[in-house]
Write a protein that holds these residues in place. Structure first.
Motif, PDB file in Angstrom:
ATOM      1  N   GLN A  90      52.476  38.280  43.755  1.00  0.00           N
ATOM      2  CA  GLN A  90      52.401  39.134  42.482  1.00  0.00           C
ATOM      3  C   GLN A  90      51.020  39.291  41.731  1.00  0.00           C
ATOM      4  N   ALA A  91      50.407  37.688  41.802  1.00  0.00           N
ATOM      5  CA  ALA A  91      49.274  37.196  41.248  1.00  0.00           C
ATOM      6  C   ALA A  91      48.112  38.477  41.929  1.00  0.00           C
ATOM      7  N   LEU A  92      48.092  38.330  43.204  1.00  0.00           N
ATOM      8  CA  LEU A  92      47.119  39.221  44.156  1.00  0.00           C
ATOM      9  C   LEU A  92      47.217  40.670  43.461  1.00  0.00           C
ATOM     10  N   ARG A  93      48.389  41.296  43.128  1.00  0.00           N
ATOM     11  CA  ARG A  93      48.336  42.359  42.777  1.00  0.00           C
ATOM     12  C   ARG A  93      47.554  42.658  41.473  1.00  0.00           C
ATOM     13  N   THR A  94      47.329  41.858  40.689  1.00  0.00           N
ATOM     14  CA  THR A  94      46.663  41.711  39.399  1.00  0.00           C
ATOM     15  C   THR A  94      45.045  41.862  39.584  1.00  0.00           C
ATOM     16  N   ILE A  95      44.650  41.544  40.899  1.00  0.00           N
ATOM     17  CA  ILE A  95      42.963  41.710  41.002  1.00  0.00           C
ATOM     18  C   ILE A  95      42.578  43.002  41.238  1.00  0.00           C
ATOM     19  N   PRO A  96      41.590  43.580  40.165  1.00  0.00           N
ATOM     20  CA  PRO A  96      41.209  44.815  40.440  1.00  0.00           C
ATOM     21  C   PRO A  96      40.408  45.274  41.324  1.00  0.00           C
ATOM     22  N   ARG A  97      40.482  46.345  41.931  1.00  0.00           N
ATOM     23  CA  ARG A  97      39.700  46.906  43.095  1.00  0.00           C
ATOM     24  C   ARG A  97      37.990  46.571  42.573  1.00  0.00           C
ATOM     25  N   GLY A  98      37.234  46.074  43.742  1.00  0.00           N
ATOM     26  CA  GLY A  98      35.999  45.679  43.397  1.00  0.00           C
ATOM     27  C   GLY A  98      35.752  44.392  42.886  1.00  0.00           C
ATOM     28  N   GLN A  99      36.719  43.765  42.694  1.00  0.00           N
ATOM     29  CA  GLN A  99      36.673  42.287  42.024  1.00  0.00           C
ATOM     30  C   GLN A  99      37.134  41.337  43.137  1.00  0.00           C
ATOM     31  N   THR A 100      36.656  40.081  43.151  1.00  0.00           N
ATOM     32  CA  THR A 100      36.966  39.061  43.770  1.00  0.00           C
ATOM     33  C   THR A 100      37.621  37.973  42.898  1.00  0.00           C
ATOM     34  N   ILE A 101      38.216  36.863  43.460  1.00  0.00           N
ATOM     35  CA  ILE A 101      38.712  35.744  42.557  1.00  0.00           C
ATOM     36  C   ILE A 101      38.978  34.571  43.628  1.00  0.00           C
ATOM     37  N   SER A 102      38.550  33.364  43.245  1.00  0.00           N
ATOM     38  CA  SER A 102      38.672  32.120  44.022  1.00  0.00           C
ATOM     39  C   SER A 102      40.211  31.827  44.274  1.00  0.00           C
ATOM     40  N   TYR A 103      40.557  31.083  45.254  1.00  0.00           N
ATOM     41  CA  TYR A 103      41.681  30.618  45.430  1.00  0.00           C
ATOM     42  C   TYR A 103      42.302  29.732  44.179  1.00  0.00           C
ATOM     43  N   GLY A 104      41.599  28.957  43.786  1.00  0.00           N
ATOM     44  CA  GLY A 104      41.820  28.137  42.416  1.00  0.00           C
ATOM     45  C   GLY A 104      42.356  29.079  41.143  1.00  0.00           C
ATOM     46  N   ALA A 105      41.431  30.068  40.898  1.00  0.00           N
ATOM     47  CA  ALA A 105      41.827  30.897  39.967  1.00  0.00           C
ATOM     48  C   ALA A 105      42.990  31.745  40.323  1.00  0.00           C
TER      49      ALA A 105
END
Length: 164
Positions: A90-105
């Motif tokens: 569910q948290a993955l689904r909040t990452i907008p297209r074109g953006q990345t996030i670290s595993y920690g974040a």
């Protein structure tokens, strides 16, 4: 992750290689690249290329690859995942297209900031490649790390989305 034998499936040609899509009565249950890690045994699933959820998933994937879609609007069936996995997905689904996030974040976003390894394992077991955008998760230093579909596909997906 356990998959019910009553799932139906269809093959879909994507620009990054053939995909296997699976659906249950509840929604889309899987989207994998052929040959990727953690691809379940699906030989017992009935072929149903005209299943409404699978048809809609194929149309939305085509739109995504053509740059006409930022996210997916499909009923999803993630009942086979553990509660922890489902929270990470569910948290993955909040990452907008074109953006990345670290595993920690991502772990912090999912409510478990100290569980980086467990978050990584849950990301790796995501049964809905692209639809639940696990390709948007990178190492703490921004490096491309594991992707069940292969790092070349991850690189291609991020490039398609315009991620830095």
């Amino acid at each position: 992750m356990k998959f019910h034998p009553s799932l139906v499936q269809a093959r879909h040609a994507s620009p990054l290689g053939p995909m296997i899509l699976a659906a249950s009565e509840a929604g889309l249950a899987g989207a994998w690249f052929e040959g990727q890690r953690h691809l379940p045994e699906c030989s017992g699933w009935r072929q149903a290329p005209d299943h409404p959820v699978l048809l809609e998933a194929m149309a939305q994937l085509d739109d995504y690859f053509a740059g006409r879609r930022d996210g997916f609007d499909l009923p999803l069936d993630v009942a086979g995942g553990t509660p922890f996995q489902r929270s990470v997905w569910q948290a993955l689904r909040t990452i907008p297209r074109g953006q990345t996030i670290s595993y920690g974040a991502l772990g912090a976003r999912a409510g478990c900031p100290a569980a980086v390894r467990a978050v990584g394992a849950a990301v790796g077991r995501n049964p809905l490649s692209i639809v639940v955008p696990c390709h948007r998760v990178v190492g703490a230093d921004g490096s491309l790390t594991g992707y069940a579909g292969g790092l070349e596909r991850k690189r291609a997906l991020l490039r398609l989305e315009g991620a830095a």
